[in-house]
Design a protein around this motif. Structure first.
Motif, PDB file in Angstrom:
ATOM      1  N   PRO A 220       0.821  -1.211   0.000  1.00 29.87           N
ATOM      2  CA  PRO A 220       0.000   0.000   0.000  1.00 29.87           C
ATOM      3  C   PRO A 220       0.858   1.266   0.000  1.00 29.87           C
ATOM      4  N   ASP A 221       0.344   2.302  -0.638  1.00 29.99           N
ATOM      5  CA  ASP A 221       1.050   3.584  -0.686  1.00 29.99           C
ATOM      6  C   ASP A 221       1.395   4.103   0.703  1.00 29.99           C
ATOM      7  N   GLU A 222       0.490   3.813   1.661  1.00 24.84           N
ATOM      8  CA  GLU A 222       0.678   4.341   3.013  1.00 24.84           C
ATOM      9  C   GLU A 222       2.031   3.923   3.588  1.00 24.84           C
ATOM     10  N   VAL A 223       2.444   2.706   3.252  1.00 28.43           N
ATOM     11  CA  VAL A 223       3.712   2.201   3.777  1.00 28.43           C
ATOM     12  C   VAL A 223       4.857   3.089   3.300  1.00 28.43           C
ATOM     13  N   HIS A 224       4.826   3.422   1.994  1.00 31.64           N
ATOM     14  CA  HIS A 224       5.888   4.282   1.464  1.00 31.64           C
ATOM     15  C   HIS A 224       5.812   5.679   2.060  1.00 31.64           C
ATOM     16  N   GLU A 225       4.576   6.165   2.210  1.00 36.65           N
ATOM     17  CA  GLU A 225       4.418   7.512   2.774  1.00 36.65           C
ATOM     18  C   GLU A 225       4.962   7.568   4.190  1.00 36.65           C
ATOM     19  N   ALA A 226       4.628   6.528   4.977  1.00 36.49           N
ATOM     20  CA  ALA A 226       5.104   6.485   6.354  1.00 36.49           C
ATOM     21  C   ALA A 226       6.622   6.479   6.391  1.00 36.49           C
ATOM     22  N   ALA A 227       7.233   5.707   5.486  1.00 36.79           N
ATOM     23  CA  ALA A 227       8.683   5.621   5.436  1.00 36.79           C
ATOM     24  C   ALA A 227       9.281   6.979   5.097  1.00 36.79           C
ATOM     25  N   MET A 228       8.607   7.691   4.166  1.00 33.61           N
ATOM     26  CA  MET A 228       9.115   8.987   3.736  1.00 33.61           C
ATOM     27  C   MET A 228       9.062   9.988   4.885  1.00 33.61           C
ATOM     28  N   ILE A 229       7.919   9.935   5.624  1.00 34.20           N
ATOM     29  CA  ILE A 229       7.760  10.852   6.756  1.00 34.20           C
ATOM     30  C   ILE A 229       8.824  10.586   7.811  1.00 34.20           C
ATOM     31  N   ASP A 230       9.140   9.290   8.001  1.00 36.08           N
ATOM     32  CA  ASP A 230      10.179   8.948   8.968  1.00 36.08           C
ATOM     33  C   ASP A 230      11.574   9.250   8.445  1.00 36.08           C
ATOM     34  N   GLY A 231      11.665   9.773   7.243  1.00 37.61           N
ATOM     35  CA  GLY A 231      12.946  10.208   6.713  1.00 37.61           C
ATOM     36  C   GLY A 231      13.797   9.110   6.101  1.00 37.61           C
ATOM     37  N   ALA A 232      13.178   8.032   5.619  1.00 37.18           N
ATOM     38  CA  ALA A 232      13.950   6.952   5.017  1.00 37.18           C
ATOM     39  C   ALA A 232      14.456   7.372   3.647  1.00 37.18           C
ATOM     40  N   LYS A 233      15.728   7.037   3.371  1.00 39.96           N
ATOM     41  CA  LYS A 233      16.270   7.278   2.049  1.00 39.96           C
ATOM     42  C   LYS A 233      15.747   6.185   1.114  1.00 39.96           C
ATOM     43  N   PRO A 234      15.718   6.447  -0.207  1.00 39.28           N
ATOM     44  CA  PRO A 234      15.167   5.446  -1.131  1.00 39.28           C
ATOM     45  C   PRO A 234      15.783   4.056  -0.936  1.00 39.28           C
ATOM     46  N   TRP A 235      17.121   4.027  -0.777  1.00 47.09           N
ATOM     47  CA  TRP A 235      17.779   2.734  -0.651  1.00 47.09           C
ATOM     48  C   TRP A 235      17.352   2.028   0.644  1.00 47.09           C
ATOM     49  N   GLN A 236      17.310   2.817   1.735  1.00 45.58           N
ATOM     50  CA  GLN A 236      16.854   2.254   3.011  1.00 45.58           C
ATOM     51  C   GLN A 236      15.439   1.728   2.879  1.00 45.58           C
ATOM     52  N   GLU A 237      14.611   2.523   2.247  1.00 55.41           N
ATOM     53  CA  GLU A 237      13.221   2.118   2.101  1.00 55.41           C
ATOM     54  C   GLU A 237      13.134   0.797   1.349  1.00 55.41           C
ATOM     55  N   PHE A 238      13.979   0.664   0.324  1.00 57.73           N
ATOM     56  CA  PHE A 238      13.930  -0.561  -0.464  1.00 57.73           C
ATOM     57  C   PHE A 238      14.383  -1.776   0.349  1.00 57.73           C
ATOM     58  N   THR A 239      15.551  -1.644   1.007  1.00 56.28           N
ATOM     59  CA  THR A 239      16.084  -2.823   1.701  1.00 56.28           C
ATOM     60  C   THR A 239      15.310  -3.155   2.972  1.00 56.28           C
ATOM     61  N   ARG A 240      14.780  -2.126   3.655  1.00 52.36           N
ATOM     62  CA  ARG A 240      14.146  -2.385   4.954  1.00 52.36           C
ATOM     63  C   ARG A 240      12.650  -2.645   4.831  1.00 52.36           C
ATOM     64  N   ILE A 241      12.014  -2.061   3.816  1.00 53.92           N
ATOM     65  CA  ILE A 241      10.552  -2.179   3.746  1.00 53.92           C
ATOM     66  C   ILE A 241      10.105  -2.963   2.523  1.00 53.92           C
ATOM     67  N   THR A 242      10.491  -2.484   1.344  1.00 51.33           N
ATOM     68  CA  THR A 242       9.981  -3.120   0.134  1.00 51.33           C
ATOM     69  C   THR A 242      10.446  -4.568   0.017  1.00 51.33           C
ATOM     70  N   MET A 243      11.753  -4.780   0.143  1.00 48.58           N
ATOM     71  CA  MET A 243      12.314  -6.119  -0.091  1.00 48.58           C
ATOM     72  C   MET A 243      11.721  -7.177   0.839  1.00 48.58           C
ATOM     73  N   PRO A 244      11.669  -6.919   2.163  1.00 46.49           N
ATOM     74  CA  PRO A 244      11.065  -7.952   3.020  1.00 46.49           C
ATOM     75  C   PRO A 244       9.635  -8.295   2.613  1.00 46.49           C
ATOM     76  N   LEU A 245       8.878  -7.293   2.185  1.00 41.67           N
ATOM     77  CA  LEU A 245       7.495  -7.562   1.777  1.00 41.67           C
ATOM     78  C   LEU A 245       7.435  -8.356   0.475  1.00 41.67           C
ATOM     79  N   LEU A 246       8.522  -8.279  -0.298  1.00 43.36           N
ATOM     80  CA  LEU A 246       8.512  -8.941  -1.601  1.00 43.36           C
ATOM     81  C   LEU A 246       8.995 -10.389  -1.546  1.00 43.36           C
TER      82      LEU A 246
END
Lengths: 314, 321
Positions: free
Chosen positions: B206-232
């Motif tokens: 869901p978009d909300e997950v990315h938005e939350a990550a952005m608000i918490d200040g995650a960099k794109p790479w961090q967001e990918f390895t910590r959030i997107t990849m585990p979900l995938l």
């Protein structure tokens, strides 16, 4: 009489939910509004990525463009012009040669018959089986599903020898029907499961009302259920059209002694054997063979992509 | 409609367990079996029978299209174990898997991520272009690439022109590169469909997950390895499985491109089976069936290992369905 609040809100919530899901999925594979061009200029990073993608995409379609250009070149020109795509003078005669001399008209007709028959067979039998699997409990259901799952990933090379032997024994080895049965009678578990999943989601009342009106099982299926399942039917048609038009091993083996039965895919390789030097004729033949799939794909591309994506999400 | 009738009708719908006897249930459900008839007959004859018959054939000495073979026990398997060409084909198939599957899955993920970005323009067009080879006929692609990869063909010319290659080379006709050429063309052909799988997978987040990550200040790479990849990860397992099975079915492409040659350097198991059963001057159906059985075991083993992996991944990622 007061209705409990839950019964009224549940369908409403479900409807809302469905709406949201649909929105998400609808947006999903549609290109977003191209605000991109403006941001590209402002963001050098994005511009680099875009340029990279564009170069990669060119690599992806170059072979097709090269093929079309080769089909209009003379034999020495194909090997002499390197990367060049524009023929000196277009040789249209390559196409007439490919079509008439090698018997491509017959291969084309064979492909149409075999693809049409296979797709029809798969749709009919998958819809019938998917309907009862999705909506009813019966003795042997678990066994049937178990067999489906075990054989889901069976490679084509594994089954080909017994399939040829069986077809030979029932006397269909050198017939269109033999190829159609070989391609469409077994396998294709995915189509059955797609139908089952869809039918499971339809409301029970549909059948109850029809039954009260005196409709039989077959009538309910053919006049109510099958038309409702049109989205799934379209998906199954598309995916199996691709499968049957492009399949190679089984039609090849079935026509080893009967060249007149060849499909386009198999006819291509025969081309190499018998006319080993006619590369420009071959390029023309390949172009002719690829046109139908390309044309259908380009007109139905949204449907293609969505159906594949939908199947994966399930 | 009486209550009894109604309950009888309803009991055939799932959910409610039936209390009727076995025979009465079979008699009541006769029409269900009628609906299943085409599938049962077709599936029985063209999938279940071949599955079982291959095993039987594998124990026969069965030359050509003789009516039947003679039983020779495990002799075919013994011969296979000592057959260098079989092991060559087996190794080639494994090399193909190890090179081609990660390349296809990884490259497709990268492409899907880039084409899932809001900022990338012409996404629809680009997706179409990458998908185009998927719908085309594998056998024809194989033939076309024998031309493209020829010493006089555009790829060789381009590489020489760019200084990457000393002299023109025919990639399909060299024992060093024929299998690699097969890998490259296979990845090229099928990348688009894996990209669509990945796009579908990415859109389950869901978009909300990315938005939350952005608000918490995650960099794109961090967001990918910590959030997107585990979900995938569950999708990674299933996509790898689909692609692996696809990689074992490369017959059309390899056969039309290299024919398994030169000198068996690109002969994969399917070509070995075909050559032994149908292509040789003296076809050996029993021997080819034994090879097919080993091939089937290999496929099933890989599928099973990945199914176990999928279950594990789903448990590990918890809430993921």
């Amino acid at each position: 009489m007061t209705t409990p609040p839950t019964t009224t809100t549940a369908p409403a919530a479900a409807a809302q939910n469905a709406g949201r899901n649909q929105r998400v999925r609808g947006r999903a594979l549609r290109p977003d509004r191209p605000d991109g061009l403006r941001t590209l200029i402002r963001r050098p990073g994005s511009l680099m990525i875009f340029a990279g993608l564009l170069i990669l995409a060119l690599i992806w379609i170059y072979p097709f463009i090269w093929l079309v250009s080769a089909s209009l070149k003379t034999q020495p020109e194909i090997f002499g012009s390197g990367l060049g795509l524009i023929p000196e003078t277009p040789v249209w005669e390559n196409y007439t040669r490919a079509w008439t001399v090698v018997g491509f008209d017959r291969y084309f007709l064979n492909s149409v018959i075999i693809t049409g028959g296979t797709v029809a067979l798969i749709v009919i039998r998958s819809a019938l089986a998917g309907y009862v699997l999705g909506r009813y409990d019966f003795i042997g259901k678990k066994l049937l599903i178990g067999i489906f799952l075990i054989t889901f990933f069976l490679p084509e090379g594994y089954t080909i020898i017994p399939v040829v032997q069986l077809t030979d024994q029932i006397g269909l080895l050198n017939t269109h029907l033999g190829v159609i049965l070989g391609l469409g009678a077994g396998g294709q578990v995915a189509a059955t499961l797609l139908y089952a999943g869809y039918f499971r989601g339809l409301p029970k009342e549909l059948e109850e009302c029809a039954r009260l009106d005196g409709a039989g099982h077959l009538r309910i299926f053919a006049q109510i259920m099958l038309p409702l399942a049109w989205p799934i039917t379209a998906t199954v048609i598309i995916l199996n059209f691709l499968f049957a038009w492009n399949v190679y091993l089984l039609p090849l083996v079935f026509t080893l002694s009967e060249p007149a039965l060849r499909t386009l895919a198999v006819g291509m390789s025969a081309f190499i054997g018998e006319y080993s030097t006619d590369w420009s004729g071959l390029a023309a033949a390949a172009t002719i063979s690829l046109i139908p799939v390309m044309a259908i794909f380009i007109t139905l591309q949204r449907k293609f992509v969505d159906s594949i994506a939908g199947a994966v999400k399930q | 409609m009486t209550a009894l009738d109604e309950s009888r009708e309803l009991s055939t719908m799932s959910a409610r367990p039936s209390k009727l006897g076995l025979w009465r249930r079979l008699r009541r459900d006769w029409w269900i079996y009628l609906f299943l008839l085409p599938t049962i007959v077709g599936y029985g004859a063209y999938t279940v029978y071949p599955l079982v018959a291959s095993w039987w054939f594998a124990f026969l000495d069965w030359p050509g299209f003789a009516d039947s073979g003679t039983f020779i026990g495990v002799e075919n398997f013994q011969r296979l174990v000592g057959d260098d060409l079989f092991w060559n084909a087996f190794t080639n198939s494994l090399i193909f898997l190890v090179l081609a599957v990660p390349l296809r899955v990884g490259l497709a993920l990268l492409l899907a991520i880039l084409l899932n970005r809001k900022r990338t323009p012409f996404k629809g067009l680009l997706r179409t272009l990458f998908f185009l080879p998927v719908v085309t006929t594998g056998a024809i692609i194989g033939v076309v690439f024998t031309l493209l990869l020829d010493a006089g063909g555009p790829i060789s010319v381009a590489l020489v022109g760019a200084g990457l290659l000393d002299s023109p080379a025919n990639f399909v006709a060299s024992t060093d590169t024929s299998l690699l050429a097969g890998v490259a063309v296979w990845v090229w052909k099928w990348l688009g469909i894996t990209m669509i799988y990945w796009l579908a997978a990415l859109q389950t987040i869901p978009d909300e997950v990315h938005e939350a990550a952005m608000i918490d200040g995650a960099k794109p790479w961090q967001e990918f390895t910590r959030i997107t990849m585990p979900l995938l990860i569950p999708f990674l397992v299933i996509i790898t499985l689909i692609d692996t099975v696809g990689a074992l079915n490369v017959f059309d492409l390899m056969y039309t491109m290299t024919g398994g040659g030169p000198s068996f350097s690109s002969e994969v198991i399917e070509i070995f089976i075909f050559r032994t059963a149908f292509g040789a001057t003296v076809p050996q159906l029993g021997y080819a069936s034994a090879a097919a059985v080993l091939f089937g075991i290999l496929t099933m083993g890989i599928a099973l290992a990945q199914a176990v992996g999928l279950r594990w991944a789903r448990r590990a990622t918890g809430a993921m369905k």
